[in-house]
Scaffold this active site. Structure first.
Site, PDB file in Angstrom:
ATOM      1  N   ARG A   1      55.384 -39.326  -0.074  1.00  0.00           N
ATOM      2  CA  ARG A   1      54.838 -38.755   0.481  1.00  0.00           C
ATOM      3  C   ARG A   1      52.903 -39.091   0.686  1.00  0.00           C
ATOM      4  NH1 ARG A   1      55.838 -32.764   0.515  1.00  0.00           N
ATOM      5  NH2 ARG A   1      58.028 -33.400   0.981  1.00  0.00           N
TER       6      ARG A   1
ATOM      7  N   ASP B   1      50.171 -12.012   9.306  1.00  0.00           N
ATOM      8  CA  ASP B   1      51.299 -12.984   8.936  1.00  0.00           C
ATOM      9  C   ASP B   1      51.247 -12.256   6.939  1.00  0.00           C
ATOM     10  OD1 ASP B   1      52.421 -16.744   8.158  1.00  0.00           O
ATOM     11  OD2 ASP B   1      52.047 -15.253   6.070  1.00  0.00           O
TER      12      ASP B   1
END
Lengths: 278, 122
Positions: A32, A138
């Site tokens: 990553r 959310d």
């Protein structure tokens, strides 16, 4: 990979995101962070982690942490839904005027509703007599807190956002960038679970519900579609993520043949389909 | 094939930028500062330039101003790629004729997005 450097980075990552990385996952860190290390001027991920421990630079650390998360939220994600919004909803609204209500139903850290608000600022002067309301919800309090604050790192703010829009709609905030007040105040933020009854929020002309249904099983998706169906006006549009569709889950919506990604109501009060053999 | 010139005094950054751009299908040349980049442009004007700000001999902002004065110097799409992330630097870059602006460090998705925004295709 130096264990001391890895442990230091893992501790910071855990504290900021809750994500745990141990020595067994050093391959994940390696893969990553390879690009971040290089574009920060480090020869290797080892060098990057050493620098984070010994000479911390907040911008580099933010980018490294962001690269370790799977958060795919970016401004103007996939672009097409925003083109649809402008051409199919906002510009035609000029004829009849009034209020266009939009619900960003899984707004995460706010990039989607802010993208809608930025789009509106660009077209509003062509649409006298039209008003826009943006509701952003959310389930995560942490996401909503960040969304409301409208503060993004340099790494986050350039994802999906042309530099001209950055200059127009954001202000510097230390090493970060903050959405300008007029944009933040144009959005109503609310915590909401997609499985809960959303009736109190009223009905909407457009509902964005993108890249969240993929995390649910079929029965849960069906329940969410029922809830969205109840809140969408009869001539409204549902917008799903690029890899999502309604097939085999609900008959309440069908794709709009002329505009891929847009879904309209069928008017059917379909029962939740059962899986074969269930 | 679209020809890219990467201008940066860091060999590490030139190397990774080259790798990323080649992966995206571009032909890549390198220059280590503004003076070197001017010579490269005089020899063969690239289609696009990834440009660092702080470099010895000639910095990025001086280079782009000089480039835009040249015959055909308006043509290349210029994407600044720098740690300079404040308002005044970005304004100066845009005024000088930059097409996009990337903050270091960045990832492949950001590079791909920003090139697309600048109208650069492989």
């Amino acid at each position: 990979m130096n264990p001391q450097d890895l442990t230091h980075f893992a501790t910071l990552l855990k504290a900021r995101t809750g994500i745990e990385v141990d020595a067994q996952k050093d391959y994940l860190v390696q893969s990553r962070l390879a690009t971040i290390a290089g574009t920060a001027g480090h020869e290797s991920v080892d060098d990057l982690l050493r620098a984070i421990r010994t000479a911390p630079d907040e911008r580099v650390l933010e980018a490294a942490i962001d690269a370790m998360t799977t958060n795919e939220t970016l401004f103007f994600r996939d672009q097409t839904p925003f083109d649809h919004l402008r051409k199919i909803v906002l510009e035609p609204a000029r004829r009849k005027g009034g209020t266009v209500r939009i619900w960003s139903a899984a707004c995460s850290t706010g990039q989607e509703p802010y993208s809608i608000a930025m789009l509106w600022e660009e077209v509003a002067h062509h649409l006298p007599g039209v008003r826009l309301e943006i509701m952003a919800t959310d389930y995560s309090n942490a996401c909503l807190t960040k969304a409301r604050a409208g503060i993004y790192s340099a790494f986050e703010v350039q994802r999906g956002l042309p530099v001209q829009k950055l200059m127009k709609h954001f202000e510097p905030d230390g090493p970060n960038w903050r959405v300008k007040d007029n944009l933040r105040q144009s959005i109503t933020w609310r915590r909401h679970n997609l499985l809960d009854n959303p009736a109190a929020m009223g009905r909407f002309d457009v509902i964005f519900c993108r890249n969240v249904l993929i995390y649910f099983d079929r029965a849960t998706r069906s329940k969410v579609f029922d809830n969205l169906n109840g809140q969408l006006k009869d001539d409204g549009y549902l917008i799903l993520g690029a890899s999502e569709n309604v097939m085999g889950v609900t008959e309440r919506f069908r794709g709009d043949a002329s505009s891929p990604g847009l879904y309209v109501k069928t008017g059917l009060a379909a029962p939740m389909p059962r899986a074969v053999g269930a | 094939m679209t020809n890219f010139l990467v201008v940066d005094d860091s060999g590490v950054i030139r190397k990774i930028a080259r790798k990323m751009l080649e992966e995206l299908g571009f032909a890549v040349a390198e220059a280590c500062d503004g003076v070197d980049a001017i010579k490269a442009c005089e020899s063969a004007m690239p289609d696009a330039i990834l440009l660092d700000w702080n470099m010895p001999n000639m910095d990025g902002i001086t280079f782009i101003r000089a480039l835009r004065e040249k015959p055909e110097g308006e043509a290349p799409k210029v994407v600044f790629c720098t740690t300079e992330s404040d308002f005044s630097h970005i304004s100066a870059a845009l005024e000088a004729g930059a097409n996009e602006y990337i903050f270091k460090p960045f990832d492949m998705d950001t590079l791909r997005d920003k090139l697309s925004m600048a109208g650069v295709a492989a």
